[in-house]
Design an enzyme around this catalytic site. Structure first.
Site, PDB file in Angstrom:
ATOM      1  N   LYS A   4       0.810  -1.213   0.000  1.00  0.00           N
ATOM      2  CA  LYS A   4       0.000   0.000   0.000  1.00  0.00           C
ATOM      3  C   LYS A   4       0.853   1.278   0.000  1.00  0.00           C
ATOM      4  CE  LYS A   4      -3.789  -2.346  -0.116  1.00  0.00           C
ATOM      5  NZ  LYS A   4      -3.413  -3.584  -0.825  1.00  0.00           N
TER       6      LYS A   4
HETATM    7  C1  PLP Z   1      -9.357  -2.821  -2.097  1.00  0.00           C
HETATM    8  C2  PLP Z   1      -8.837  -3.603  -0.934  1.00  0.00           C
HETATM    9  N1  PLP Z   1      -9.654  -3.859   0.096  1.00  0.00           N
HETATM   10  C3  PLP Z   1      -9.237  -4.537   1.194  1.00  0.00           C
HETATM   11  C4  PLP Z   1      -7.934  -5.003   1.288  1.00  0.00           C
HETATM   12  C5  PLP Z   1      -7.529  -5.802   2.486  1.00  0.00           C
HETATM   13  O1  PLP Z   1      -6.423  -5.291   3.123  1.00  0.00           O
HETATM   14  P1  PLP Z   1      -5.436  -6.270   3.952  1.00  0.00           P
HETATM   15  O2  PLP Z   1      -4.650  -7.064   2.976  1.00  0.00           O
HETATM   16  O3  PLP Z   1      -4.615  -5.316   4.748  1.00  0.00           O
HETATM   17  O4  PLP Z   1      -6.300  -7.113   4.811  1.00  0.00           O
HETATM   18  C6  PLP Z   1      -7.045  -4.763   0.251  1.00  0.00           C
HETATM   19  C7  PLP Z   1      -5.654  -5.253   0.325  1.00  0.00           C
HETATM   20  O5  PLP Z   1      -4.998  -5.631  -0.596  1.00  0.00           O
HETATM   21  C8  PLP Z   1      -7.509  -4.058  -0.904  1.00  0.00           C
HETATM   22  O6  PLP Z   1      -6.703  -3.818  -1.937  1.00  0.00           O
END
Ligand code: PLP
Length: 416
Positions: free
Chosen positions: A194
């Site tokens: 991110k």
């Molecule tokens: C659009 C979106 N939503 C939710 C998530 C979930 O995040 P995490 O991987 O930190 O759980 C991601 C992560 O890649 C994402 O790109």
């Protein structure tokens, strides 16, 4: 001579932005192991401070740091009281975690098409609403703001909560303000890929104080033992997940947060320079961006007008040294595309009773199939995208523009 004469910089954003400051923040904490737990009482912890600083930066009312973006989305949903018997509209193009957060609280994710913004199509959201729909989640993919006003208008008209999945859009703005601040809730992911990161982490932001208290309950079975004063006599605390963030992660995330606006300055400038250098497109359209000024500039996408033009553009771009396949190409099973969400398409469950799919509390009809959002698949099969980061130089940007202009002209001339 191909247009791309200098290799394009690769790497995640953290490989661009990490320096001694993150190292110092982590090692300083390790010198004081007694500080490694966030709820130790006494002076504010790194997680407490990050939450404060993130609210000050974004203008959000309440923030809760947790261990992932998926957990943050679950906290947003639980905070708003969404659970068994409810359904929630999510985009057919988003990371699978957006939908699994809905399943996590016992509700049903309903899919809606995306349009040429690569975000939710507001008209399709309206078509998909059922008597059981409680919320809509708008995802801002790759830092590009979706159609916030139009989706919000639909949500408002039907009395739905609006949640923004800003996991890929930390720093993205809409009409001057941080995405999410005018919705009921929004979520960030701080995972490795991110804009800013601490390896793994997430933040749930909630507008309402009572909803925030419920989000806190969702995040730790005994959180109210640590975070007292949140629940009044009318609200029952409940025990749910274990989503606590590590202090080590929070310490790193605080440093990263300070770098966010500096990162945005570079990526926004790069993307604007790229778009300004393009000739009038013949064989493609640009991704439709509702608010270009708010775009984080992390991604640049073009959409071929037809399948044949997409194929020709891909070949012509490769000749110019720019290798960009279409997002949906029946090759790599990209879990951002609903058709590859096997566990959801097949309605798999952790329980023999088949929850949440077979939950008798849910009165709606379920129908999932890999071709249920044909428009999304069609657009993604014609969409060619390039990821941008802070290491891109003016030279890189100008060469990408030259490659696209040259390829477009060659396709128009019938060379492919
Ligand atoms: C659009 C979106 N939503 C939710 C998530 C979930 O995040 P995490 O991987 O930190 O759980 C991601 C992560 O890649 C994402 O790109």
């Amino acid at each position: 001579m191909p247009a791309i004469r200098h290799p394009l910089p690769s790497g995640t954003m953290c490989t661009c932005s990490f320096d001694e400051r993150e190292v110092e923040a982590a090692t300083e904490l390790l010198r004081h192991p007694e500080r490694l737990f966030r709820h130790r009482g006494g002076e504010p912890t790194n997680a407490d401070l990050f939450e404060k600083e993130a609210c000050a930066l974004t203008g959000a009312a309440h923030a809760l740091m947790v261990n992932s973006g998926t957990s943050a989305l679950s906290c947003c949903l639980a905070g708003l009281g969404i659970g068994p018997g409810d359904d929630v509209i999510v985009p057919a193009y988003t990371y699978i975690a957006t939908a699994s957060a809905v399943i996590n609280v016992g509700a049903i994710p309903l899919l809606a098409e995306v349009d040429e913004s690569l975000g939710l199509d507001p008209a399709d959201v309206e078509r998909r609403i059922t008597p059981y729909t409680k919320a809509v989640i708008l995802t801002h993919m790759q830092g590009v703001p979706g159609q916030v006003d139009a989706v919000r208008a639909v949500a408002k008209k039907h009395g739905l909560y609006m949640i923004e999945d800003c996991c890929q859009a930390i720093g993205t703005r809409y009409k001057g303000e941080y995405c999410g601040v005018h919705s009921d809730a929004f979520a960030w992911s701080l995972n490795y890929y991110k804009t800013i990161t601490c390896g793994e982490g997430g933040v749930a932001f909630l507008a309402d104080e009572k909803a925030f208290a419920k989000a806190v309950c969702q995040s730790d079975p005994a959180n109210l033992m640590w975070k007292s004063g949140l629940i009044d006599e009318n609200t029952q605390p409940f025990s749910k997940g274990g989503y606590r963030i590590s202090e080590l992660s929070a310490a790193i995330a605080r440093v990263q947060l300070q770098k966010l606006e500096g990162i945005m300055e570079i990526t926004r400038r790069n993307k604007k320079r790229l778009i300004a250098a393009l000739d009038k497109p013949q064989n493609y359209i640009l991704q439709v961006v509702d608010d270009p000024d708010g775009d984080a500039g992390l991604s640049f996408a073009i959409i071929g007008k037809t399948a044949a033009q997409t194929k020709a553009m891909t070949a012509a771009l490769a000749e110019e040294g720019l290798r960009v396949g279409s997002i949906y190409n029946e090759g790599f099973p990209d879990r951002h595309i609903y058709a590859y969400w096997d566990s959801i398409m097949d309605q798999n469950s952790w329980s023999k009773a088949g929850y949440p799919w077979k939950d008798p509390a849910y009165k709606g009809k379920l129908s999932f199939s890999r071709d249920m959002c044909p428009r999304t698949l069609d657009i993604l099969s014609r969409c060619m995208r390039i990821g941008l980061n802070t290491r891109f130089t003016d030279e890189n940007i100008d060469e990408i523009a030259e490659a696209i202009n040259t390829a477009d002209a060659a396709v128009t001339a019938g060379k492919y």
